[in-house]
Design a protein around this motif. Structure first.
Motif, PDB file in Angstrom:
ATOM      1  N   ASN A  74      -5.296  10.512  -1.173  1.00 25.67           N
ATOM      2  CA  ASN A  74      -5.348   9.062  -1.016  1.00 25.67           C
ATOM      3  C   ASN A  74      -5.455   8.347  -2.369  1.00 25.67           C
ATOM      4  OD1 ASN A  74      -5.595   6.585   0.458  1.00 25.67           O
ATOM      5  ND2 ASN A  74      -7.782   6.625  -0.043  1.00 25.67           N
ATOM      6  N   ARG A  75      -6.152   8.981  -3.322  1.00 26.80           N
ATOM      7  CA  ARG A  75      -6.262   8.403  -4.659  1.00 26.80           C
ATOM      8  C   ARG A  75      -4.885   8.279  -5.298  1.00 26.80           C
ATOM      9  NH1 ARG A  75     -11.248  11.214  -7.914  1.00 26.80           N
ATOM     10  NH2 ARG A  75     -12.860  10.356  -6.561  1.00 26.80           N
ATOM     11  N   ALA A  76      -4.137   9.393  -5.223  1.00 25.81           N
ATOM     12  CA  ALA A  76      -2.870   9.450  -5.948  1.00 25.81           C
ATOM     13  C   ALA A  76      -1.743   8.763  -5.194  1.00 25.81           C
ATOM     14  CB  ALA A  76      -2.511  10.894  -6.237  1.00 25.81           C
ATOM     15  N   LEU A  77      -1.755   8.853  -3.876  1.00 30.19           N
ATOM     16  CA  LEU A  77      -0.605   8.366  -3.116  1.00 30.19           C
ATOM     17  C   LEU A  77      -0.948   7.218  -2.177  1.00 30.19           C
ATOM     18  CD1 LEU A  77       0.678  11.943  -2.176  1.00 30.19           C
ATOM     19  CD2 LEU A  77       1.511  10.530  -4.048  1.00 30.19           C
ATOM     20  N   GLY A  78      -2.238   6.884  -2.033  1.00 26.06           N
ATOM     21  CA  GLY A  78      -2.644   5.830  -1.097  1.00 26.06           C
ATOM     22  C   GLY A  78      -2.382   4.449  -1.662  1.00 26.06           C
ATOM     23  N   PRO A  79      -2.981   3.434  -1.049  1.00 26.77           N
ATOM     24  CA  PRO A  79      -2.716   2.060  -1.481  1.00 26.77           C
ATOM     25  C   PRO A  79      -3.194   1.751  -2.901  1.00 26.77           C
ATOM     26  CG  PRO A  79      -4.372   2.111   0.257  1.00 26.77           C
ATOM     27  CD  PRO A  79      -3.847   3.497   0.139  1.00 26.77           C
ATOM     28  N   TYR A  80      -4.091   2.592  -3.424  1.00 26.57           N
ATOM     29  CA  TYR A  80      -4.537   2.354  -4.795  1.00 26.57           C
ATOM     30  C   TYR A  80      -3.813   3.267  -5.786  1.00 26.57           C
ATOM     31  CZ  TYR A  80      -8.292  -0.787  -3.448  1.00 26.57           C
ATOM     32  OH  TYR A  80      -8.998  -1.866  -2.989  1.00 26.57           O
ATOM     33  N   TRP A  81      -2.603   3.682  -5.460  1.00 28.53           N
ATOM     34  CA  TRP A  81      -1.855   4.601  -6.340  1.00 28.53           C
ATOM     35  C   TRP A  81      -1.696   4.019  -7.743  1.00 28.53           C
ATOM     36  CZ3 TRP A  81       2.470   2.858  -8.760  1.00 28.53           C
ATOM     37  CH2 TRP A  81       3.033   1.678  -8.242  1.00 28.53           C
ATOM     38  N   TRP A  82      -1.570   2.684  -7.811  1.00 29.32           N
ATOM     39  CA  TRP A  82      -1.332   2.058  -9.112  1.00 29.32           C
ATOM     40  C   TRP A  82      -2.540   2.208 -10.041  1.00 29.32           C
ATOM     41  CZ3 TRP A  82      -4.931  -1.766  -9.626  1.00 29.32           C
ATOM     42  CH2 TRP A  82      -5.469  -2.279  -8.430  1.00 29.32           C
ATOM     43  N   ALA A  83      -3.733   2.211  -9.455  1.00 34.31           N
ATOM     44  CA  ALA A  83      -4.931   2.399 -10.283  1.00 34.31           C
ATOM     45  C   ALA A  83      -4.973   3.835 -10.797  1.00 34.31           C
ATOM     46  CB  ALA A  83      -6.182   2.086  -9.476  1.00 34.31           C
ATOM     47  N   TYR A  84      -4.628   4.778  -9.918  1.00 32.29           N
ATOM     48  CA  TYR A  84      -4.624   6.186 -10.297  1.00 32.29           C
ATOM     49  C   TYR A  84      -3.577   6.430 -11.380  1.00 32.29           C
ATOM     50  CZ  TYR A  84      -4.788  11.260  -9.700  1.00 32.29           C
ATOM     51  OH  TYR A  84      -4.938  12.597  -9.911  1.00 32.29           O
ATOM     52  N   PHE A  85      -2.425   5.805 -11.192  1.00 33.97           N
ATOM     53  CA  PHE A  85      -1.320   5.958 -12.135  1.00 33.97           C
ATOM     54  C   PHE A  85      -1.710   5.369 -13.505  1.00 33.97           C
ATOM     55  CE2 PHE A  85       2.622   4.256 -13.972  1.00 33.97           C
ATOM     56  CZ  PHE A  85       3.364   5.420 -14.060  1.00 33.97           C
ATOM     57  N   SER A  86      -2.357   4.201 -13.493  1.00 31.84           N
ATOM     58  CA  SER A  86      -2.806   3.603 -14.764  1.00 31.84           C
ATOM     59  C   SER A  86      -3.786   4.527 -15.467  1.00 31.84           C
ATOM     60  CB  SER A  86      -3.526   2.276 -14.545  1.00 31.84           C
ATOM     61  OG  SER A  86      -2.830   1.472 -13.670  1.00 31.84           O
ATOM     62  N   MET A  87      -4.723   5.077 -14.691  1.00 28.26           N
ATOM     63  CA  MET A  87      -5.728   5.971 -15.263  1.00 28.26           C
ATOM     64  C   MET A  87      -5.064   7.179 -15.915  1.00 28.26           C
ATOM     65  SD  MET A  87      -8.445   8.118 -12.997  1.00 28.26           S
ATOM     66  CE  MET A  87      -7.551   9.605 -12.595  1.00 28.26           C
ATOM     67  N   MET A  88      -4.132   7.803 -15.179  1.00 26.38           N
ATOM     68  CA  MET A  88      -3.460   9.004 -15.685  1.00 26.38           C
ATOM     69  C   MET A  88      -2.659   8.695 -16.958  1.00 26.38           C
ATOM     70  SD  MET A  88      -3.859  11.894 -14.424  1.00 26.38           S
ATOM     71  CE  MET A  88      -4.389  12.868 -13.062  1.00 26.38           C
ATOM     72  N   THR A  89      -1.929   7.593 -16.943  1.00 28.40           N
ATOM     73  CA  THR A  89      -1.101   7.258 -18.107  1.00 28.40           C
ATOM     74  C   THR A  89      -1.983   6.950 -19.313  1.00 28.40           C
ATOM     75  OG1 THR A  89       0.212   6.104 -16.481  1.00 28.40           O
ATOM     76  CG2 THR A  89       0.923   5.909 -18.761  1.00 28.40           C
ATOM     77  N   CYS A  90      -2.959   6.075 -19.106  1.00 27.41           N
ATOM     78  CA  CYS A  90      -3.766   5.629 -20.249  1.00 27.41           C
ATOM     79  C   CYS A  90      -4.645   6.748 -20.806  1.00 27.41           C
ATOM     80  CB  CYS A  90      -4.666   4.469 -19.850  1.00 27.41           C
ATOM     81  SG  CYS A  90      -3.802   3.018 -19.319  1.00 27.41           S
ATOM     82  N   ASN A  91      -5.197   7.586 -19.937  1.00 28.91           N
ATOM     83  CA  ASN A  91      -6.188   8.552 -20.425  1.00 28.91           C
ATOM     84  C   ASN A  91      -5.606   9.913 -20.725  1.00 28.91           C
ATOM     85  OD1 ASN A  91      -8.003   6.587 -19.986  1.00 28.91           O
ATOM     86  ND2 ASN A  91      -8.903   7.492 -18.154  1.00 28.91           N
ATOM     87  N   VAL A  92      -4.560  10.316 -20.036  1.00 33.13           N
ATOM     88  CA  VAL A  92      -4.055  11.665 -20.234  1.00 33.13           C
ATOM     89  C   VAL A  92      -2.829  11.659 -21.138  1.00 33.13           C
ATOM     90  CG1 VAL A  92      -3.304  13.779 -19.084  1.00 33.13           C
ATOM     91  CG2 VAL A  92      -4.944  12.277 -17.958  1.00 33.13           C
ATOM     92  N   VAL A  93      -1.909  10.748 -20.893  1.00 34.04           N
ATOM     93  CA  VAL A  93      -0.666  10.761 -21.670  1.00 34.04           C
ATOM     94  C   VAL A  93      -0.857  10.087 -23.031  1.00 34.04           C
ATOM     95  CG1 VAL A  93       1.767  10.121 -21.668  1.00 34.04           C
ATOM     96  CG2 VAL A  93       0.645  10.738 -19.514  1.00 34.04           C
ATOM     97  N   SER A  94      -1.415   8.861 -23.029  1.00 36.73           N
ATOM     98  CA  SER A  94      -1.428   8.106 -24.292  1.00 36.73           C
ATOM     99  C   SER A  94      -2.188   8.778 -25.446  1.00 36.73           C
ATOM    100  CB  SER A  94      -1.880   6.676 -24.059  1.00 36.73           C
ATOM    101  OG  SER A  94      -3.243   6.651 -23.782  1.00 36.73           O
TER     102      SER A  94
END
Lengths: 454, 176
Positions: free
Chosen positions: A336-356
């Protein structure tokens, strides 16, 4: 004195400074009238603070019902902000205590500002649980081990929320003492340079009558070393205990043993990012490029890569364990975190903290002021989303689908967050104007080994 | 009784010169009251004959007070004064008491140690320090020699300071 430049070590202080230059460069801004840019900055911070105070007043007058919380999401921005600020508050004491124990001399020109940041960030953090109790003034004694309602029922020592009270209070007090101890010799320097009588009096009181006797330095250094030894496990304990607030619960998504190390790494990660944001501005405004060099930034960026990667591994481990555990509720919470209605928050977290932060593997990015500044802000946005993801997405779909809900922040959620920003920047600007932003006495000890030999 | 204190002040530019000068001055029988430096000069305490700081003892004692206080407080409050059933757990059990015990150990240990240091060094906002030379918190190392504590003449001491690298030597008197 002839000047010898070491060919082996990167100099920590550039520009072949003498002892007197160091006092001059750092005290200059304390002694001068405030600059225009400082006035503009403090006006903006005070305006933000003012708006925040209004929102706080409404929150307290009407109750926390003005926040966007609902029956299902009982914790949202308030605790997200709390954890975010506490995390930021980890860098200062880490830099001054752990790096002192490891004899990392590069800490010397950044520890003062980082410690100040820590203290202000912890104050900001503590605001949220206190507001959350509804009555700020009562919150101050409710949390203490005093008999309840002045009868004889005590606080519950089995509760991680109470551990938090002790951890944050101790961390704040010890950081403040450590910071102030470092300031004492520098206040004495300003006192002895002062020409104006009020300034002499003011810094005389702040300097506690320090004279720099060899006998006092002897004790002083031991005290600083022991404080560092005590503060080191303390830094690690604070975010461990904050993570217990979640980890000791039975909510899917929170009930995980990985939380303590994962939270500590995340805290150092975001703390260093905030130190970089502030120092890049400070070195520019106060012309401290010779003291806070590109080499310092590079080293801090390396800490960001390391802690950012630990955080990334933690995210993936957590996801894997949710699946591997075979617990349906747990696995659902993560899907639900990754694919639920809050996917955009999860996606922001992953991009900002893991990729950047991985971009810092490239030397030109690691040594560029602009990219460091931009990435440091991105990291902090990511870390805010991390806490939002952990808190809100774990709560908004609970065991009863009929009570599933979404969280929408109100003006007062935002306003109370702005309150802490207003306070943080006002406090930091006042610090930068009236206090020496770099540890003068400590920097003087590394001048010789860096550039000069008599 | 004469309340005047008469000092001879030697000003050194460099910490290495100072470190070499101290043993020579002490060997010649001159008593150094203290040396004032803008930053901690490593090795100076040995040359001046100061013992290793015992602040660690203070930290340990206060820390232990913190530990005992925390254990006593939690055990007494939750175990004896008002036992509460929380999740059906024991009234007194060690694991949940660990965080508060640790935090109070650190808190009382550090505050106690820093307090001891302030009291021992006479540091307080109202302290009126005896400042020999305003530059000693900037870029000079200042050696103070109490003339009353030394049997050698002022000229002899002055010569000794100068021959060991003092850039300036002057006399400073205080009223009390």
């Amino acid at each position: 004195m002839s000047v010898v430049v070491s060919s082996v070590r990167t100099p920590l202080i550039t520009g072949t400074k003498t002892l007197h230059d160091v006092s001059d460069d750092i005290c200059r801004y304390v002694e001068r009238p405030p600059s225009k840019s400082w006035m503009v900055a403090i006006a903006l911070s005070l305006a933000t603070l003012g708006f925040g105070v209004y929102c706080l007043y409404r929150t307290l007058w009407d109750g926390i019902g003005v926040w966007g919380l609902n029956k299902t999401v009982g914790w949202a921005w308030d605790i997200t902000n709390f954890v975010w600020w506490v995390g930021i508050g980890h860098a200062g004491t880490l830099i001054s205590a752990i790096l002192l124990l490891f004899r990392q001399k590069w800490r010397m020109s950044i520890n003062r500002a980082a410690e100040a940041m820590t203290i202000f960030a912890v104050i900001c953090a503590a605001t949220f649980p206190l507001i959350h109790m509804g009555r700020l003034w009562l919150g101050l004694y409710w949390v203490l081990p005093l008999p309840n309602t002045f009868g004889s029922l005590w606080v519950n020592f089995n509760s991680p929320l109470l551990w938090d009270v002790f951890a944050i209070t101790t961390y704040f007090t010890v950081s403040l003492v450590f910071w102030y101890l470092g300031l004492i010799p520098d206040f004495a320097t300003i006192r002895d340079r002062a020409k104006l009588p009020w300034r002499k009096k003011f810094y005389s009181a702040l300097s506690f009558g320090w004279t720099g006797k060899a006998r006092d330095w002897n004790h002083y250094e031991t005290v600083a070393l022991i404080l560092a030894g005590l503060a080191t496990p303390l830094v690690l304990s604070v975010h461990t205990i904050v993570s217990f607030d979640f980890a000791t619960s039975v909510i899917p998504g929170w009930h995980t043993t990985i939380f303590p190390p994962y939270f500590v790494a995340g805290a150092i990660f975001s703390g260093f990012a905030m130190v970089l944001t502030l120092l890049i501005i400070t070195r520019r405004v106060f012309h401290l490029e010779n003291y806070i060099t590109l080499y310092h930034m590079e080293l801090m960026n390396i800490v960001i890569i390391v802690t950012g990667s630990i955080v990334g591994i933690a995210y993936i481990t957590e996801l894997f364990m949710a699946w591997y555990s075979g617990v349906e509720a747990e696995w659902y919470a993560f899907r639900n975190r990754a694919l639920g209605p809050y996917w955009w928050a999860y996606f922001s977290m992953m991009t900002c903290n893991v990729v950047s932060p991985q971009l810092f593997w490239f030397k030109p990015i690691r040594r560029s002021i602009v990219s460091t500044f931009v990435l440091s802000i991105i990291v902090n946005i990511g870390m805010w989303f991390e806490r939002f993801v952990i808190i809100v997405t774990s709560l908004h779909r609970d065991y009863l689908p009929s009570s599933w809900a979404m969280f929408t922040p109100t003006l007062y959620d935002v306003g109370d967050f702005l309150l802490t920003f207003g306070f943080f920047f006002t406090a930091f600007l006042l610090f930068a104007k009236f206090f020496p932003v770099i540890n003068i006495a400590e920097v003087k000890t590394i001048l010789k080994s860096d550039s000069q030999k008599s | 009784m004469d309340l005047k204190k008469n000092y001879l002040v030697g000003v050194f530019d460099d910490d290495d010169v100072l470190l070499n000068a101290i043993p020579k001055i002490r060997e010649s029988g001159i008593k150094i009251e203290d040396v004032y430096t803008p930053f901690p000069v490593h090795g100076i305490e040995e040359k001046l004959g100061y013992k290793r700081s015992k602040m660690s003892v203070a930290a340990f004692c206060f820390g232990m007070c913190g530990t005992s206080f925390a254990i006593w407080m939690q055990t007494w409050m939750l175990g004896f004064d008002w036992p509460m059933i929380i999740g059906g757990k024991n009234f007194i059990s060690a694991p949940p008491f660990v965080p508060v015990t640790f935090e109070l150990t650190v808190l009382i240990g550090s505050l106690g140690m820093v307090g001891t240091f302030f009291v021992m060094a006479g540091l307080a906002p109202w302290a009126k320090p005896r400042i020999f030379d305003l530059r000693s918190t900037d870029d000079k190392h200042v050696m103070a020699i109490d003339l009353a504590a030394n049997s050698r003449s002022e000229n002899e001491i002055q010569g000794m300071l100068q021959s060991n690298g003092a850039a300036e030597v002057y006399r400073k008197d205080f009223e009390d």
